[in-house]
Write an enzyme that holds these catalytic residues in place. Structure first.
Site, mmCIF file in Angstrom:
data_model
loop_
_atom_site.group_PDB
_atom_site.id
_atom_site.type_symbol
_atom_site.label_atom_id
_atom_site.label_comp_id
_atom_site.label_asym_id
_atom_site.label_seq_id
_atom_site.Cartn_x
_atom_site.Cartn_y
_atom_site.Cartn_z
ATOM 1 N N CYS A 2 0.762 -1.313 0.094
ATOM 2 C CA CYS A 2 0.052 -0.134 -0.115
ATOM 3 C C CYS A 2 0.979 1.335 0.030
ATOM 4 O O CYS A 2 1.544 1.178 0.605
ATOM 5 C CB CYS A 2 -0.093 -0.296 0.977
ATOM 6 S SG CYS A 2 -2.023 -1.286 1.505
ATOM 7 N N ARG A 27 5.182 0.156 -6.426
ATOM 8 C CA ARG A 27 5.580 -0.936 -4.355
ATOM 9 C C ARG A 27 4.521 -2.056 -4.778
ATOM 10 O O ARG A 27 4.261 -3.018 -3.467
ATOM 11 C CB ARG A 27 4.839 0.516 -3.808
ATOM 12 C CG ARG A 27 5.143 0.839 -3.560
ATOM 13 C CD ARG A 27 4.723 2.543 -2.228
ATOM 14 N NE ARG A 27 5.275 1.740 -0.905
ATOM 15 C CZ ARG A 27 5.333 2.174 -0.082
ATOM 16 N NH1 ARG A 27 7.147 2.501 -0.436
ATOM 17 N NH2 ARG A 27 4.762 1.766 1.229
ATOM 18 N N TRP A 71 -3.151 -2.716 -1.657
ATOM 19 C CA TRP A 71 -2.522 -4.399 -1.765
ATOM 20 C C TRP A 71 -3.612 -4.444 -1.350
ATOM 21 O O TRP A 71 -2.996 -4.751 0.459
ATOM 22 C CB TRP A 71 -0.657 -4.258 -1.768
ATOM 23 C CG TRP A 71 -0.012 -5.692 -1.713
ATOM 24 C CD1 TRP A 71 0.108 -5.994 -3.390
ATOM 25 C CD2 TRP A 71 -0.603 -6.355 -1.502
ATOM 26 N NE1 TRP A 71 0.638 -7.028 -3.469
ATOM 27 C CE2 TRP A 71 0.759 -7.503 -2.126
ATOM 28 C CE3 TRP A 71 -0.132 -7.118 0.234
ATOM 29 C CZ2 TRP A 71 1.113 -8.530 -1.033
ATOM 30 C CZ3 TRP A 71 0.379 -8.546 0.740
ATOM 31 C CH2 TRP A 71 0.886 -9.162 -0.503
ATOM 32 N N ASN A 95 -2.070 1.967 5.424
ATOM 33 C CA ASN A 95 -0.479 1.187 4.846
ATOM 34 C C ASN A 95 -0.446 0.045 6.259
ATOM 35 O O ASN A 95 0.401 0.895 7.179
ATOM 36 C CB ASN A 95 0.366 1.861 4.140
ATOM 37 C CG ASN A 95 1.729 0.901 4.241
ATOM 38 O OD1 ASN A 95 1.616 -0.225 4.354
ATOM 39 N ND2 ASN A 95 3.219 1.194 4.251
ATOM 40 N N GLY A 96 -0.217 -1.116 6.234
ATOM 41 C CA GLY A 96 0.480 -1.980 7.482
ATOM 42 C C GLY A 96 -1.546 -3.009 7.739
ATOM 43 O O GLY A 96 -2.248 -3.045 6.957
ATOM 44 N N GLU A 478 18.169 -18.112 -7.317
ATOM 45 C CA GLU A 478 17.726 -15.937 -8.218
ATOM 46 C C GLU A 478 17.356 -16.390 -9.550
ATOM 47 O O GLU A 478 16.490 -15.993 -9.715
ATOM 48 C CB GLU A 478 18.913 -15.403 -7.560
ATOM 49 C CG GLU A 478 18.399 -13.897 -7.861
ATOM 50 C CD GLU A 478 17.869 -13.434 -6.979
ATOM 51 O OE1 GLU A 478 17.190 -13.558 -6.519
ATOM 52 O OE2 GLU A 478 17.008 -11.847 -7.977
ATOM 53 N N LYS A 482 13.481 -15.271 -10.370
ATOM 54 C CA LYS A 482 13.194 -13.638 -11.578
ATOM 55 C C LYS A 482 11.308 -13.702 -11.862
ATOM 56 O O LYS A 482 11.228 -13.727 -12.430
ATOM 57 C CB LYS A 482 14.658 -13.544 -12.068
ATOM 58 C CG LYS A 482 15.533 -12.743 -10.692
ATOM 59 C CD LYS A 482 14.898 -11.148 -11.310
ATOM 60 C CE LYS A 482 13.926 -11.024 -9.401
ATOM 61 N NZ LYS A 482 14.566 -11.218 -8.593
ATOM 62 N N GLU A 485 8.216 -14.326 -10.551
ATOM 63 C CA GLU A 485 7.678 -13.539 -10.543
ATOM 64 C C GLU A 485 6.740 -12.864 -11.974
ATOM 65 O O GLU A 485 6.197 -12.048 -11.270
ATOM 66 C CB GLU A 485 8.968 -12.440 -9.701
ATOM 67 C CG GLU A 485 8.731 -12.468 -8.709
ATOM 68 C CD GLU A 485 10.564 -11.639 -8.125
ATOM 69 O OE1 GLU A 485 10.482 -10.941 -6.944
ATOM 70 O OE2 GLU A 485 11.298 -11.302 -8.974
ATOM 71 N N HIS A 501 17.298 -36.826 -6.472
ATOM 72 C CA HIS A 501 16.661 -36.998 -4.906
ATOM 73 C C HIS A 501 15.896 -36.138 -5.794
ATOM 74 O O HIS A 501 14.783 -36.201 -4.809
ATOM 75 C CB HIS A 501 17.348 -35.964 -4.563
ATOM 76 C CG HIS A 501 18.557 -36.832 -3.927
ATOM 77 N ND1 HIS A 501 18.845 -38.229 -3.884
ATOM 78 C CD2 HIS A 501 20.261 -36.109 -4.434
ATOM 79 C CE1 HIS A 501 20.319 -38.541 -3.221
ATOM 80 N NE2 HIS A 501 20.989 -37.411 -4.081
ATOM 81 N N LYS A 600 6.620 -4.448 -3.524
ATOM 82 C CA LYS A 600 7.778 -4.097 -3.424
ATOM 83 C C LYS A 600 8.280 -3.495 -2.247
ATOM 84 O O LYS A 600 9.317 -4.370 -2.047
ATOM 85 C CB LYS A 600 8.006 -2.870 -4.470
ATOM 86 C CG LYS A 600 9.342 -1.696 -4.460
ATOM 87 C CD LYS A 600 10.403 -3.298 -5.777
ATOM 88 C CE LYS A 600 12.167 -2.986 -5.586
ATOM 89 N NZ LYS A 600 12.447 -3.897 -6.202
#
Ligand code: G6P
Length: 605
Positions: A2, A27, A71, A95-96, A478, A482, A485, A501, A600
Site C-alpha cells: 500500500c 510498490r 495491496w 498502510n499496514g 534467484e 525472477k 515473479e 533426489h 516491492k
C-alpha cells in the site's frame, strides 16, 4: 505494498495526489482511491491502475486530499475494499495491518457502526469517529485512537470542516514534504519529489498535523517532536523511465553504474578498511565469532551467496535465515555474532522484526545493508552500509541484488582482513576485481540479443528448472525466482547435486533446464548432472564462461560469459538470468514492472 499520498496546499492538489500515486505504483497494488474536501467529502475509488483513477478524477479540484494504492490483505481487491474508508465526514487511508481489527470491529459494530468493507482500515475510521464524540479535536482523537491499535501501520486522515490533515506512523514508513505552497505526506520520497526535496522522516509513534502553512509533530506520549529536515538526494531523473521500455530493463542496464556507486570508496582507497561500514565498525567487528544473515526474497539469496564467501574467505561460521522464520524460531543466541540484515527497501516488516528479535536476545552487533537511507532497518542497526543502487522501481529486484552482493563481498574481505586471513597480495587482487566489476558486468549485458532468442523458446513452457553448484546455487535460486515473479512460469532452483533426489523425475522435453556453469572447481561435477538431464530428453540452456569446457550439441544450448570472475562470478552470472526472465515476460506480455499479487516493499508480515 500500500502507498499513501496526502496533501494540503494553497492550490488544487489533485494532480499532485495522482502523480504521487503513479510514483508509488512500483510498490505493488490492486486498487486505488482518493478522498478530497471541496468542500464536502468526495471519494473516488477504482480497481486496477492509477490511470483509471486519474480518468475519474479529471476535473475534480480541491486543496486538501488523501490518496492510496491498496495491496489487498483483509478482503479481496474490489472497489468496496479500496481506500479511503469513511465514517461520517471522516476519511482514512492506511498502510499496514491492524492486528486487533476483529476485536475493534465487534466492539464498533455493537456501538452501532455499520461496516461497508472487509478491511481492517474501516475499523480505524469508525474508531476515530467514535473517539471524536468524547474528544472533538481531530489531532487529539487520532493520538487517542492510536493507543487502541496494535500492529504496524501508517495512516492519513481528513475530516469535513477541517483545513488540516492528520498523519501518523507506527511501524510502516511515512514521511512529510514541506514547501511554501503546502504540506504533503507519502510512503516514500519518490512520490513527493514532484513538489519538494525537503523531507521529514516520521519516527514510530509520531502523529503530525499538516496545514498549508506548516506542520507540527508529537511523539506517542504527546510531547512535541523535533524531526530534522533531510534534503533528498534522489534525483528526479532516477525515477524516470527514459528510453527504456520497462523499469526492470532500465535497472538491469544500470547495474554497472550502480556497482560503481556502491564501491565508489574503493577508487581512492589503497586498502580495505572496516570504516567502510561506519566509524563504529572496528569496535563492532572486533571479536566477532560468527555471522547471522537475516533477509527475505532476493535479499535472502544475496545472503546465501555470502555464506559461501564468509566461510571460505573470512573463516567465520555463517548462517542465513529467512527473516519470517527466524523471528519466531527459538534459536540459540550468541552475543559475538554479527547480525547482518539485508534489504533493498529497508522496510520489510519481517526483516525488521527479525533484527529486533536478535537484539532482544542480546545480539547487539548489528549491520544493515540497504538501498534506502533513513529507512527503518538503517535506523535499527548499529552499523549501516548503503548500497547506492539508486531507486529500484521494478518489483523484481535486479540492481539492488547485485549491489548487495558487492557490499557482501566487501564485508567478507574486511572481516577476513581483520582476522589476518588475507595476504597483502590477495587484498590487492580482490580490490582490483571489485573495481573492475562494473566493466565486467557491462560486457555480460552485451549477451542480450542471444538471450532474447532463447527467451522465445521459454514462453510456451509451464515449468523450468534452474541448476547451480557452490556459490552459484543461490544464483540458480534467484534465476528461478525472477522467472516465476514476472513471467508466471513455475520455476525451481536446485543445487545440481540434488537433481537425482527428486526433480529429475520432472525432466522431459517440455521442461527447460537452465544451468549456471562457470569455469570453477565444480564444473566437472556439474557436467555429470547435466548429462543426467540430457539422457532424459531434457533441453539444456547453459550459461558458461568463455573457457568452460561445455560444448553445445543436440538439446544443449550454450551461451558464454566473457570472462571467469572467481569470487565475484555470481555477480556476473545472475545478469543473464535477469535478462532471460525479462525477455520471457516480454514475449508472454505480462506486466513486467508490476507483476500480479506482488509488492516491492513488504511492510506487512
Ligand atoms: C519483495 C520484493 C523483492 C524483495 C523482497 C525483500 O518480495 O518484491 O524484490 O527481494 O520483498 O525485500 P527487501 O526490501 O527486504 O529486500
Amino acid at each position: 505494498m500500500c502507498g499513501i499520498v496526502a496533501a494540503v496546499a494553497r492550490q488544487n492538489c489533485v494532480p499532485v495526489l495522482i502523480e504521487g500515486l503513479r510514483k508509488l505504483e512500483y510498490r505493488g497494488y490492486d486498487s486505488a482511491g482518493l478522498a478530497v474536501l471541496n468542500p464536502g467529502l468526495n471519494r473516488l475509488r477504482s480497481v486496477g491502475r492509477v490511470a483509471e483513477l486519474a480518468v475519474q478524477a479529471a476535473g475534480v479540484e480541491a486543496e486538501i486530499g488523501i490518496a492510496h494504492t491498496r495491496w489487498a490483505t483483509h478482503g479481496v481487491p474490489s472497489e468496496r475494499n479500496a481506500h479511503p474508508h469513511i465514517s461520517g465526514g471522516l476519511a482514512v487511508v492506511h498502510n499496514g495491518i491492524i492486528e486487533n481489527f476483529a476485536e475493534l470491529r465487534a466492539e464498533l459494530s455493537a456501538a452501532g457502526y455499520v461496516f461497508q468493507s472487509d478491511t481492517d482500515t474501516e475499523a480505524i475510521a469508525h474508531l476515530l469517529q467514535h473517539t471524536l464524540k468524547a474528544e472533538p479535536d481531530l489531532f487529539a482523537a487520532v493520538r487517542k485512537s492510536m493507543a487502541r491499535l496494535s500492529g504496524a501501520y501508517a495512516i492519513a486522515v481528513l475530516k469535513e470542516g477541517e483545513r488540516r490533515l492528520i498523519v501518523a506512523r507506527h511501524g510502516a514508513p511515512l514521511l512529510l514534504g514541506v514547501t511554501e505552497q503546502g504540506s504533503y505526506a507519502a510512503s516514500d520520497a519518490s512520490a513527493l519529489l514532484q513538489v519538494t526535496r525537503s523531507m521529514v522522516y516520521l519516527e514510530d509513534g509520531d502523529v503530525a498535523e499538516l496545514s498549508r502553512d506548516g506542520y507540527r509533530i508529537v511523539t506517542a506520549d504527546g510531547h512535541p517532536a523535533l524531526r530534522s529536515v533531510t534534503e533528498s538526494l534522489l534525483s528526479a531523473d532516477a525515477v524516470e523511465l527514459g528510453h527504456y521500455r520497462h523499469y526492470m530493463q532500465k535497472e538491469i542496464f544500470e547495474q554497472p553504474e550502480a556497482l560503481g556507486n556502491t564501491l565508489e570508496m574503493l577508487g581512492g582507497a589503497g586498502a580495505l578498511s572496516p570504516n567502510f561500514f561506519g566509524a563504529e565498525a572496528p569496535r563492532v567487528f572486533d571479536g566477532v565469532r560468527s555471522v547471522l544473515i537475516l533477509a527475505c526474497g532476493t535479499s535472502y539469496h544475496a545472503g546465501l551467496v555470502a555464506r559461501y564467501w564468509i566461510e571460505q574467505i573470512a573463516g567465520l561460521p555463517c548462517s542465513v535465515e529467512i527473516a519470517s522464520e527466524y523471528r519466531y524460531r527459538q534459536s540459540v543466541a550468541d552475543a559475538d555474532t554479527l547480525v547482518v540484515a539485508i534489504s533493498q527497501s529497508g522496510e520489510t516488516a519481517d526483516t525488521l522484526a527479525a533484527v529486533k528479535h536478535a537484539k532482544a536476545q542480546g545480539m547487539l552487533r548489528t549491520l544493515t545493508l540497504c538501498n534506502v537511507p533513513e529507512s527503518a532497518l538503517i535506523r535499527e542497526a548499529a552499523l549501516k552500509f548503503l548500497t547506492r543502487a539508486g531507486p529500484e522501481i521494478g518489483v523484481a529486484s535486479t540492481k539492488a541484488f547485485t549491489t548487495q552482493l558487492a557490499a557482501l563481498a566487501l564485508l567478507t574481505l574486511v572481516l577476513a582482513k581483520g582476522r589476518q586471513r588475507l595476504s597483502a597480495a590477495d587484498e590487492q587482487t580482490h580490490l582490483a576485481a571489485l573495481r573492475h566489476l562494473p566493466v565486467a558486468v557491462k560486457k555480460v549485458l552485451q549477451l542480450e540479443p542471444e538471450i532474447e532468442r532463447w527467451a522465445r523458446r521459454f514462453a510456451n513452457k509451464h515449468h523450468a528448472l534452474f541448476l547451480g553448484r557452490g556459490h552459484h546455487y543461490p544464483i540458480a535460486l534467484e534465476g528461478a525466482l525472477k522467472l516465476k515473479e514476472i513471467s508466471y512460469i513455475h520455476a525451481e532452483g536446485y543445487p545440481a547435486g540434488e537433481l537425482k533426489h527428486g526433480p529429475l523425475a520432472l525432466v522431459d522435453k517440455d521442461m527447460p533446464v537452465v544451468s549456471v556453469a562457470p569455469n570453477d572447481a565444480l564444473l566437472e561435477k556439474l557436467k555429470s548432472n547435466l548429462q543426467e538431464v540430457q539422457a532424459r530428453g531434457g533441453e539444456l540452456y547453459v550459461f558458461a564462461d568463455r573457457d568452460s569446457a561445455v560444448e553445445a550439441s543436440e538439446g544443449v544450448h550454450v551461451l558464454r560469459l566473457p570472462e571467469h570472475y572467481g569470487l565475484l562470478s555470481p555477480v556476473l552470472h545472475v545478469v543473464p538470468l535477469q535478462l532471460l526472465s525479462y525477455h520471457v515476460a516480454l514475449v508472454k506480455g505480462t506486466d513486467v514492472d508490476k507483476p500480479r499479487n506482488l509488492a516491492k516493499s513488504v511492510t506487512v508480515e
